[in-house]
Design an enzyme around this catalytic site. Structure first.
Site, PDB file in Angstrom:
ATOM      1  N   GLU A   1       0.818  -1.208   0.000  1.00 26.13           N
ATOM      2  CA  GLU A   1       0.000   0.000   0.000  1.00 26.13           C
ATOM      3  C   GLU A   1       0.858   1.268   0.000  1.00 26.13           C
ATOM      4  OE1 GLU A   1      -2.828   2.675  -0.090  1.00 26.13           O
ATOM      5  OE2 GLU A   1      -3.465   0.573   0.040  1.00 26.13           O
TER       6      GLU A   1
ATOM      7  N   ASP B   1       0.720  -0.549  -4.867  1.00 25.67           N
ATOM      8  CA  ASP B   1      -0.550  -0.443  -5.591  1.00 25.67           C
ATOM      9  C   ASP B   1      -0.598   0.837  -6.408  1.00 25.67           C
ATOM     10  OD1 ASP B   1      -0.617   1.092  -3.272  1.00 25.67           O
ATOM     11  OD2 ASP B   1      -2.737   0.712  -2.854  1.00 25.67           O
ATOM     12  N   HIS B   2      -0.074   1.913  -5.847  1.00 22.43           N
ATOM     13  CA  HIS B   2      -0.058   3.210  -6.522  1.00 22.43           C
ATOM     14  C   HIS B   2       0.915   4.108  -5.778  1.00 22.43           C
ATOM     15  CE1 HIS B   2      -2.473   4.650  -3.147  1.00 22.43           C
ATOM     16  NE2 HIS B   2      -3.340   3.660  -3.381  1.00 22.43           N
TER      17      HIS B   2
ATOM     18  N   SER C   1      -6.280   1.659  -5.306  1.00 25.55           N
ATOM     19  CA  SER C   1      -5.907   0.289  -4.961  1.00 25.55           C
ATOM     20  C   SER C   1      -6.660  -0.758  -5.770  1.00 25.55           C
ATOM     21  CB  SER C   1      -6.142   0.048  -3.463  1.00 25.55           C
ATOM     22  OG  SER C   1      -5.342   0.904  -2.683  1.00 25.55           O
TER      23      SER C   1
ATOM     24  N   HIS D   1      -1.130   3.518   5.387  1.00 25.25           N
ATOM     25  CA  HIS D   1      -2.389   4.112   4.925  1.00 25.25           C
ATOM     26  C   HIS D   1      -2.920   5.031   6.014  1.00 25.25           C
ATOM     27  CE1 HIS D   1      -6.475   4.348   3.313  1.00 25.25           C
ATOM     28  NE2 HIS D   1      -6.095   3.686   2.237  1.00 25.25           N
TER      29      HIS D   1
END
Length: 661
Positions: A281, A505-506, A329, A450
């Site tokens: 993440e 994911d990004h 995501s 996150h």
């Protein structure tokens, strides 16, 4: 004065709604039996029970949407509700929508073998120009008379056993007003909960058509889980875009771009190694010091937050420029696991989400690989379980499974917001793989880096002061957790026979360096491939790699012996100057070589930049280098047309040229 009977009103509403649930379940059973030959091979008592349990989620949503007018009319506490015309109106607000839903569900039982998906708004586009539908419907009603009889029986039962449920009116006192307001408020909350699909407290978004996969053993079984009213409601306003016609012949299109990957040559030795994919993440390139030595503009002694990653990268394979294909995501899952780009709308929430797709799981099952996916959140969180099922992963391990493992601390390891802490869940991941037969392909999606940017209390003294933004301490903690994972994995019997892929994911919105705030810089994420045996190349290589390239690169290295569809490149067999990267963040964008092209939604060129030497994108080169811009535009058009053609045809079949048969 009529005595107020709220209990009678509530019981009437509950009974009538319960009849709707029964009708939906009967229609689902009819759908299954009508199409039994398509499902009988894999259907078991256990899988069918899971399908019908899952169907309640989708039935709840559809029933709340289609019965909301009835419920409102039944609960209004005014004297008008006692009039005969109002009671008849309330009755019709119940009977008519539910009768239509019964007809749609049973009619879909007949349509499904032809479309291989539930009726959606897309279906009306498909048959919008037909003038013989009335005749076709008439023939099918005769051929399937038993479904017509069942529809009549269900609708008759709803009419016959309907319970009057309008509120009996009395003069209102302030206590009565408060009671009515509270009752209506409760109903509103329950209705919203139901419309979201019973995920009001456990998911960040309402359930979509694609969520049906998490209750299905096979992708096609997701259609049993669904109901037709839900499929229609959820796809309103989500019609597939028109297929672009940049190329008039299949040969012209294939000459520019094709997603077809041919089987490895006979001379290539097959390597049936395990494949482990770690999706981290928000683990952006910006945070990794060793990937920024020659990139940062404002800090020549760039400080990263990933000491373990910095020590790991020299042992693995990576490239000068590595890109994400999406900014969220759920769209990263198709890109990384299935080589499917985001094109306008993300795949998972698009009308194509029930399509048959290529993935690591679907392909490596041909080699008898064991398949599983892991995510430490609640099992319906973010739709990950649904996509993993749809992508062919046989097993899913989430928070529920983690909490059943006596080696760990269960809910005590929950971060309080999203998922099990990364350190513990990655340890669980490493140990669970040791229980699997080899070869296996697995994936894991971490969660600790996150918002709300928390780390375990035991590490406050160790990581709390890391970095400029609160996210940086989470990156530091996740990096530490990755190190612990590899420490444990290296002691497992499967380790040396495994290819590891590590990516994000990004990228992150919490950027502190200006070069990562540009349109070109925003997509940088690490993509690192590690082969402990040393057979795969290592070190930093020239050129670029994108998330879409992960699937074809790994399958190519394994010597996969079948043709398949993937929208990315095998970077180990594609020359650096021929590689490209694509994303659709508001507008289509493409990287080729040193250049970054932007277009509008219709692929009209809006900008061309040398993203390597002009990091801040200060000079637009589209007028100075029109040939380069046109070359990149052509490649982008080929990718987009090929994507939409294949998605519209729901085909992962291979072909020489032209559309699949």
């Amino acid at each position: 004065m009529t005595i107020n009977q709220p209990a009678r009103t509530a019981s009437g509403i509950i009974f009538n709604i319960a009849m709707a649930y029964v009708a939906y379940s009967v229609c689902r059973l009819a759908f299954l039996l009508e199409n039994w030959d398509l499902y009988s091979v894999s259907m078991t008592l256990e899988s069918s029970m899971k399908i019908f349990r899952g169907g309640i989620w989708f039935d709840t949503s559809a029933i709340c949407y289609t019965n909301i007018l009835y419920i409102v009319l039944a609960m209004l506490p005014f004297s008008t509700t006692q009039r005969k015309w109002y009671r008849n109106l309330t009755r019709m607000a119940y009977i008519i929508p539910n009768a239509i839903c019964i007809l749609l569900n049973l009619g879909d039982s007949v349509y499904y073998p032809f479309g291989h998906h539930r009726i959606t708004t897309r279906t009306f586009n498909e048959f919008g120009n037909e003038d013989n539908l009335g005749r076709i419907f008439g023939i099918e009603i005769i051929n399937h008379w038993y479904l017509a009889v069942l529809a009549i029986v269900l609708i008759w039962a709803m009419c016959r056993f309907y319970r009057p449920s309008t509120m009996h009116f009395t003069r209102h006192t302030w206590k009565k007003w408060i009671a009515d307001i509270v009752a209506i408020s409760v109903v509103v909350v329950v209705a919203i909960w139901g419309m979201r699909g019973a995920t009001f407290f456990t998911s960040t978004r309402p359930i979509a058509v694609s969520n049906a996969h998490q209750f299905a053993k096979r992708p096609s079984e997701a259609n049993i889980v669904l109901n037709t009213p839900f499929s229609l409601i959820r796809t309103i306003g989500k019609r597939p875009p028109l297929i672009p016609e940049y190329f008039t012949s299949a040969k012209d299109l294939d000459d520019v771009y094709t997603p077809l990957h041919r089987a490895a040559a006979d001379s290539v030795t097959q390597k049936k190694k395990n494949v482990v994919i770690l999706i981290i993440e928000s683990f952006a390139t910006e945070f990794i010091g060793s990937l920024n030595n020659n990139r940062a503009l404002d800090d020549s002694t760039y400080r990263g937050y990933t000491p373990w990653m910095d020590s790991f990268i020299p042992k693995a394979l990576t490239f000068e420029h590595t890109f994400a294909n999406t900014g969220v995501s759920i769209d990263a899952m198709p890109a990384i696991l299935s080589s499917i780009p985001k094109m306008g709308h993300g795949f998972f929430l698009s009308p194509y989400s029930l399509n048959h797709i290529t993935s690591f799981a679907t392909e490596l099952k041909n080699w008898d690989y064991h398949t599983a996916f892991f995510h430490g959140g609640t099992n319906d969180s973010m739709g990950f379980q649904a996509f993993a099922r749809g992508a062919g992963f046989e097993e899913y391990y989430g928070m529920d499974e983690y909490c059943l493992d006596s080696r760990f601390n269960g809910k005590d390891d929950f971060d309080g917001t999203w998922a099990i802490w990364d350190e513990e869940f990655l340890q669980y991941y490493a140990l669970k793989m040791s229980e699997m037969p080899q070869p296996f392909v697995t994936g894991v999606f971490t969660a600790s880096s996150h918002h709300p940017f928390a780390i375990p209390e035991k590490y406050n003294d160790r990581f709390l002061d890391e970095g400029i933004h609160q996210l940086h301490k989470c990156i530091r903690y996740t990096d530490y957790s990755l190190g612990r994972f590899f420490e444990t994995a290296s002691k497992q019997p499967w380790y040396t026979n495994t290819i590891f892929v590590l990516t994000a994911d990004h990228s992150s919105s919490k950027t502190t360096h200006q070069e990562y705030k540009t349109d070109a810089g925003d997509n940088h994420v690490p993509i690192v491939i590690f082969d402990p045996s040393g057979e795969m190349p290592r070190g930093m290589h020239s050129g670029m790699m994108q998330q879409l390239d992960i699937l074809p690169t790994v399958l190519g290295w394994l010597g996969y012996d079948r043709d398949y569809i993937a929208f990315g490149n095998d970077v180990l067999t594609t020359r650096p100057e021929e590689r490209w990267s694509f994303n659709y963040n508001l507008v289509p964008q493409m990287y080729i070589g040193d250049y970054f092209l932007q277009t509008d939604a219709d692929c009209n060129i809006t900008g061309l930049y040398d993203y390597v030497n002009d990091i801040m994108m200060t000079t637009d080169l589209k007028d100075k280098l029109p040939a380069k811009a046109s070359e990149m535009q052509l490649k982008m058009k080929g990718l987009m047309q090929s994507y939409y053609e294949r998605m519209d045809a729901d085909s992962v079949k291979v072909r020489q040229a032209g559309l699949p048969e």
